[in-house]
Design a protein around this motif. Structure first.
Motif, mmCIF file in Angstrom:
data_model
loop_
_atom_site.group_PDB
_atom_site.id
_atom_site.type_symbol
_atom_site.label_atom_id
_atom_site.label_comp_id
_atom_site.label_asym_id
_atom_site.label_seq_id
_atom_site.Cartn_x
_atom_site.Cartn_y
_atom_site.Cartn_z
ATOM 1 N N LYS A 1 40.530 44.328 41.067
ATOM 2 C CA LYS A 1 39.511 45.262 41.556
ATOM 3 C C LYS A 1 38.765 44.602 42.710
ATOM 4 C CE LYS A 1 35.568 47.864 39.841
ATOM 5 N NZ LYS A 1 35.690 49.219 39.453
ATOM 6 N N SER A 2 38.317 45.400 43.665
ATOM 7 C CA SER A 2 37.561 44.884 44.810
ATOM 8 C C SER A 2 36.070 44.814 44.490
ATOM 9 C CB SER A 2 37.750 45.800 46.027
ATOM 10 O OG SER A 2 39.092 45.796 46.430
ATOM 11 N N VAL A 3 35.394 43.907 45.183
ATOM 12 C CA VAL A 3 33.940 43.767 45.076
ATOM 13 C C VAL A 3 33.387 43.623 46.482
ATOM 14 C CG1 VAL A 3 32.051 42.381 44.127
ATOM 15 C CG2 VAL A 3 34.181 42.546 42.875
ATOM 16 N N THR A 4 32.229 44.271 46.747
ATOM 17 C CA THR A 4 31.621 44.189 48.070
ATOM 18 C C THR A 4 30.218 43.594 48.067
ATOM 19 O OG1 THR A 4 30.774 46.448 47.877
ATOM 20 C CG2 THR A 4 32.929 46.163 48.932
ATOM 21 N N GLU A 5 29.603 43.471 46.877
ATOM 22 C CA GLU A 5 28.229 42.958 46.824
ATOM 23 C C GLU A 5 27.918 42.421 45.432
ATOM 24 O OE1 GLU A 5 25.803 46.325 47.773
ATOM 25 O OE2 GLU A 5 26.179 47.294 45.859
ATOM 26 N N GLY A 6 26.784 41.773 45.310
ATOM 27 C CA GLY A 6 26.345 41.238 44.023
ATOM 28 C C GLY A 6 26.911 39.850 43.783
ATOM 29 N N PHE A 7 27.244 39.577 42.524
ATOM 30 C CA PHE A 7 27.817 38.299 42.123
ATOM 31 C C PHE A 7 29.130 38.549 41.399
ATOM 32 C CE2 PHE A 7 23.416 37.043 42.553
ATOM 33 C CZ PHE A 7 23.494 35.728 43.002
ATOM 34 N N VAL A 8 29.995 37.541 41.425
ATOM 35 C CA VAL A 8 31.138 37.501 40.527
ATOM 36 C C VAL A 8 30.951 36.287 39.630
ATOM 37 C CG1 VAL A 8 32.835 38.824 41.820
ATOM 38 C CG2 VAL A 8 32.538 36.411 42.335
ATOM 39 N N TYR A 9 31.399 36.430 38.383
ATOM 40 C CA TYR A 9 31.238 35.400 37.357
ATOM 41 C C TYR A 9 32.616 34.978 36.879
ATOM 42 C CZ TYR A 9 26.500 37.202 37.365
ATOM 43 O OH TYR A 9 25.259 37.601 37.757
ATOM 44 N N ALA A 10 32.814 33.681 36.755
ATOM 45 C CA ALA A 10 34.092 33.142 36.287
ATOM 46 C C ALA A 10 33.849 32.410 34.977
ATOM 47 C CB ALA A 10 34.671 32.180 37.326
ATOM 48 N N LYS A 11 34.510 32.858 33.915
ATOM 49 C CA LYS A 11 34.397 32.210 32.611
ATOM 50 C C LYS A 11 35.714 31.517 32.297
ATOM 51 C CE LYS A 11 33.161 32.868 27.778
ATOM 52 N NZ LYS A 11 32.689 33.822 26.772
ATOM 53 N N GLN B 1 36.790 39.264 53.179
ATOM 54 C CA GLN B 1 37.940 39.498 54.051
ATOM 55 C C GLN B 1 37.398 40.249 55.274
ATOM 56 O OE1 GLN B 1 41.312 41.444 52.240
ATOM 57 N NE2 GLN B 1 40.785 40.645 50.229
ATOM 58 N N PRO B 2 38.182 40.378 56.330
ATOM 59 C CA PRO B 2 37.697 41.103 57.504
ATOM 60 C C PRO B 2 37.227 42.536 57.224
ATOM 61 C CG PRO B 2 39.631 39.846 58.099
ATOM 62 C CD PRO B 2 39.474 39.726 56.593
ATOM 63 N N ASP B 3 37.752 43.174 56.157
ATOM 64 C CA ASP B 3 37.333 44.553 55.878
ATOM 65 C C ASP B 3 36.138 44.646 54.924
ATOM 66 O OD1 ASP B 3 38.670 43.817 53.560
ATOM 67 O OD2 ASP B 3 39.875 45.639 53.428
ATOM 68 N N GLY B 4 35.456 43.521 54.644
ATOM 69 C CA GLY B 4 34.200 43.569 53.903
ATOM 70 C C GLY B 4 34.304 43.536 52.390
ATOM 71 N N VAL B 5 35.429 43.093 51.841
ATOM 72 C CA VAL B 5 35.560 42.935 50.390
ATOM 73 C C VAL B 5 35.797 41.458 50.072
ATOM 74 C CG1 VAL B 5 36.428 45.279 50.030
ATOM 75 C CG2 VAL B 5 38.041 43.398 50.315
ATOM 76 N N LEU B 6 35.555 41.099 48.830
ATOM 77 C CA LEU B 6 35.730 39.726 48.377
ATOM 78 C C LEU B 6 37.141 39.224 48.672
ATOM 79 C CD1 LEU B 6 34.727 37.220 46.776
ATOM 80 C CD2 LEU B 6 35.413 38.426 44.689
ATOM 81 N N HIS B 7 37.242 38.074 49.297
ATOM 82 C CA HIS B 7 38.514 37.445 49.656
ATOM 83 C C HIS B 7 39.144 36.829 48.409
ATOM 84 C CE1 HIS B 7 41.374 34.800 51.618
ATOM 85 N NE2 HIS B 7 41.066 35.348 52.788
ATOM 86 N N GLY B 8 40.429 37.049 48.221
ATOM 87 C CA GLY B 8 41.136 36.485 47.073
ATOM 88 C C GLY B 8 41.120 34.966 47.069
ATOM 89 N N GLY B 9 41.121 34.344 48.235
ATOM 90 C CA GLY B 9 41.048 32.886 48.313
ATOM 91 C C GLY B 9 39.715 32.357 47.814
ATOM 92 N N ALA B 10 38.637 33.070 48.088
ATOM 93 C CA ALA B 10 37.320 32.674 47.575
ATOM 94 C C ALA B 10 37.284 32.824 46.057
ATOM 95 C CB ALA B 10 36.220 33.503 48.232
ATOM 96 N N THR B 11 37.912 33.887 45.562
ATOM 97 C CA THR B 11 38.008 34.091 44.119
ATOM 98 C C THR B 11 38.780 32.949 43.471
ATOM 99 O OG1 THR B 11 37.958 36.480 44.467
ATOM 100 C CG2 THR B 11 38.725 35.711 42.322
#
Length: 141
Positions: free
Chosen positions: A92-102, A48-58
Motif C-alpha cells: 500500500k502507498s503512503v503520502t504522509e504521517g509516520f510508518v512503523y516497523a515492528k 519517490q518523484p510522484d510523492g509517495v513513500l519510496h520502497g528503498g526508504a521502507t
C-alpha cells in the motif's frame, strides 16, 4: 545490568547519530521481550518523484529495526551482527504521517537469525512485509 525499555531505546537512538537512520529520521520507539518498533516520518525526504513513500526508504527502515533487534537480543559483548538479506513486499502507498516497523524473530539461532518486519501506517494499515536475515559472528579479540 538490567536492560530497561528506556535504556534500550536510548542506546539504539544514540547509536543512530550521523548515520542513515538519522538522515531518514528513524527513531526506535518501543521495545519488549521479543520485539522492537521503529518509526519514520513520511515526507519529501523519503518520497519517490510522484510523492509517495519510496520502497528503498521502507527497506532501510526495516533493515534498521531488524538489525537493532538482532543486536539487542544477541550476545553482542562477544559477537557482532550483520545483515545478510532483506526482502520487501510493498502492499500500500503512503503520502504522509509516520510508518512503523515492528521486528519480531521467526528464528533466533546462535549464528543466523530471521526476522519478520511488518510496516504499518498511522491507521495500522499494513504497508509492507519484510524479511531480514542476519548473522552473528565472533568479535576478534
Amino acid at each position: 545490568m538490567q536492560l530497561t525499555k528506556e535504556s534500550v531505546l536510548a542506546q539504539a537512538n544514540k547509536a543512530s547519530k550521523n548515520t542513515l537512520m538519522e538522515t531518514l529520521n528513524i527513531e526506535m520507539v518501543d521495545y519488549g521481550e521479543d520485539f522492537l518498533v521503529a518509526r519514520m516520518p513520511v515526507d519529501s525526504r523519503v518520497y519517490q518523484p510522484d510523492g509517495v513513500l519510496h520502497g528503498g526508504a521502507t527497506a532501510a527502515l526495516a533493515e534498521s529495526v531488524g538489525s537493532f533487534a538482532s543486536h539487542i537480543f544477541i550476545d553482542t559483548e562477544n559477537k557482532f551482527v550483520r545483515g545478510l538479506e532483506i526482502t520487501a513486499n510493498h502492499l500500500k502507498s503512503v503520502t504522509e504521517g509516520f510508518v512503523y516497523a515492528k521486528a519480531t524473530f521467526l528464528h533466533k539461532g546462535r549464528t543466523t537469525q530471521l526476522l519478520d518486519i511488518r510496516i504499518t501506517d498511522d491507521h495500522d494499515n499494513l504497508i509492507s512485509i519484510c524479511k531480514l536475515s542476519t548473522i552473528s559472528l565472533p568479535k576478534k579479540k
